[in-house]
Each structure stands twice: as C-alpha cells, then as structure tokens.
Design a protein around this motif. Structure first.
Motif, PDB file in Angstrom:
ATOM      1  N   LYS A  54       0.824  -1.012  -0.020  1.00 32.67           N
ATOM      2  CA  LYS A  54      -0.073  -0.010  -0.002  1.00 32.67           C
ATOM      3  C   LYS A  54       0.867   1.234   0.048  1.00 32.67           C
ATOM      4  N   GLU A  55       2.048   1.239   0.690  1.00 27.59           N
ATOM      5  CA  GLU A  55       2.821   2.407   0.759  1.00 27.59           C
ATOM      6  C   GLU A  55       3.523   2.617  -0.560  1.00 27.59           C
ATOM      7  N   LYS A  56       4.021   1.436  -0.957  1.00 27.88           N
ATOM      8  CA  LYS A  56       4.621   1.698  -2.535  1.00 27.88           C
ATOM      9  C   LYS A  56       3.534   2.275  -3.678  1.00 27.88           C
ATOM     10  N   LEU A  57       2.426   1.632  -3.550  1.00 24.20           N
ATOM     11  CA  LEU A  57       1.255   2.140  -4.489  1.00 24.20           C
ATOM     12  C   LEU A  57       1.026   3.468  -4.485  1.00 24.20           C
ATOM     13  N   ALA A  58       0.878   4.008  -3.218  1.00 24.64           N
ATOM     14  CA  ALA A  58       0.519   5.250  -2.723  1.00 24.64           C
ATOM     15  C   ALA A  58       1.657   6.164  -3.266  1.00 24.64           C
ATOM     16  N   SER A  59       3.026   5.931  -3.094  1.00 25.23           N
ATOM     17  CA  SER A  59       4.287   6.645  -3.597  1.00 25.23           C
ATOM     18  C   SER A  59       3.969   6.760  -5.013  1.00 25.23           C
ATOM     19  N   PHE A  60       3.723   5.721  -5.708  1.00 28.27           N
ATOM     20  CA  PHE A  60       3.659   5.612  -7.251  1.00 28.27           C
ATOM     21  C   PHE A  60       2.694   6.432  -7.574  1.00 28.27           C
ATOM     22  N   ILE A  61       1.631   6.499  -7.061  1.00 26.15           N
ATOM     23  CA  ILE A  61       0.122   7.315  -7.543  1.00 26.15           C
ATOM     24  C   ILE A  61       0.453   8.760  -7.409  1.00 26.15           C
ATOM     25  N   CYS A  66      -1.030  11.005 -13.354  1.00 26.56           N
ATOM     26  CA  CYS A  66      -1.883  10.880 -14.619  1.00 26.56           C
ATOM     27  C   CYS A  66      -2.712   9.564 -14.245  1.00 26.56           C
ATOM     28  N   THR A  67      -2.459   8.636 -13.019  1.00 30.91           N
ATOM     29  CA  THR A  67      -2.988   7.521 -12.568  1.00 30.91           C
ATOM     30  C   THR A  67      -4.380   8.007 -12.037  1.00 30.91           C
ATOM     31  N   GLN A  68      -4.382   9.197 -11.787  1.00 34.87           N
ATOM     32  CA  GLN A  68      -5.773   9.670 -11.056  1.00 34.87           C
ATOM     33  C   GLN A  68      -6.422  10.675 -11.929  1.00 34.87           C
ATOM     34  N   GLY A  69      -6.293  10.749 -13.406  1.00 33.87           N
ATOM     35  CA  GLY A  69      -6.756  11.500 -14.215  1.00 33.87           C
ATOM     36  C   GLY A  69      -7.804  10.961 -14.928  1.00 33.87           C
ATOM     37  N   ARG A  70      -8.649  11.402 -15.940  1.00 29.47           N
ATOM     38  CA  ARG A  70      -9.483  11.126 -16.782  1.00 29.47           C
ATOM     39  C   ARG A  70      -9.531  12.118 -18.012  1.00 29.47           C
ATOM     40  N   VAL A  71     -10.425  11.606 -19.053  1.00 26.42           N
ATOM     41  CA  VAL A  71     -10.383  12.380 -20.186  1.00 26.42           C
ATOM     42  C   VAL A  71     -11.691  13.347 -20.016  1.00 26.42           C
ATOM     43  N   SER A  72     -11.235  14.644 -20.578  1.00 19.44           N
ATOM     44  CA  SER A  72     -12.205  15.753 -20.526  1.00 19.44           C
ATOM     45  C   SER A  72     -12.206  16.582 -21.549  1.00 19.44           C
ATOM     46  N   ARG A  73     -13.221  17.485 -21.889  1.00 20.35           N
ATOM     47  CA  ARG A  73     -12.974  18.187 -22.898  1.00 20.35           C
ATOM     48  C   ARG A  73     -12.924  19.782 -22.649  1.00 20.35           C
TER      49      ARG A  73
END
Length: 93
Positions: A54-61, A66-73
């Motif tokens: 969990k610590e390593k994944l949180a650090s990566f994110i 961009c792992t928290q993003g989404r497409v918008s216009r």
C-alpha cells in the motif's frame, strides 16, 4: 495561412493514439456499460506484506498523477487529460 486554435499550455491534450483509445473506451462504455479497463496481476513466490504494498502504490500514484486523471473536453472541444486538483501538487511533495 496559419490556423491558431486557443489552447492552454497547462493541459495535456490528447493526440493520435490517445484519440483512438478514448473512442474505443467510449464505444465500449456505450455498448457494455463499462469502458476500457486494465488490471495488474502479480505472481508471487512468497507472501506479500500488505502495508508495504500500500505504501509503495501510494508513492507511485503520488509521483504519477496521470493515474488519477480522466479524459475531459476543453472549451474548444479538444480532449485532454484532466487531473484532480490534489494530484497536480502531489508530484511536488
């Protein structure tokens, strides 16, 4: 003659293959109710420490917002990758 479209230098506009992936995601979402999904499978030879993972994944994110993003216009209808406000500053932490 030069065509100049309004754009924001702070936005990551999609181009080329990004447009195709976004279109396939849209078509899949419309046809099946869920879009383009990915998953990661870890093949382990020993038990995994959940807290460290969990610590390593949180650090990566945090490092890759961009792992928290989404497409918008944009207002000019150009698609771009939109990050949540907290993700923009996470890389500076």
């Amino acid at each position: 003659m030069t065509v100049s479209l309004p754009y924001s230098p702070d936005k990551y506009y999609l181009g080329g293959i990004d447009w195709i992936i976004h279109a396939l995601d849209y078509l899949s979402r419309k046809a099946t109710g869920c879009g383009n999904l990915s998953q990661v499978i870890l093949r382990l030879s020993a038990p995994l420490d959940e807290a460290i993972l969990k610590e390593k994944l949180a650090s990566f994110i945090r490092f890759f917002p961009c792992t928290q993003g989404r497409v918008s216009r944009d207002y000019n209808l150009a698609p771009y990758w939109k990050y949540p406000p907290q993700a923009r500053t996470a890389r500076e932490l």
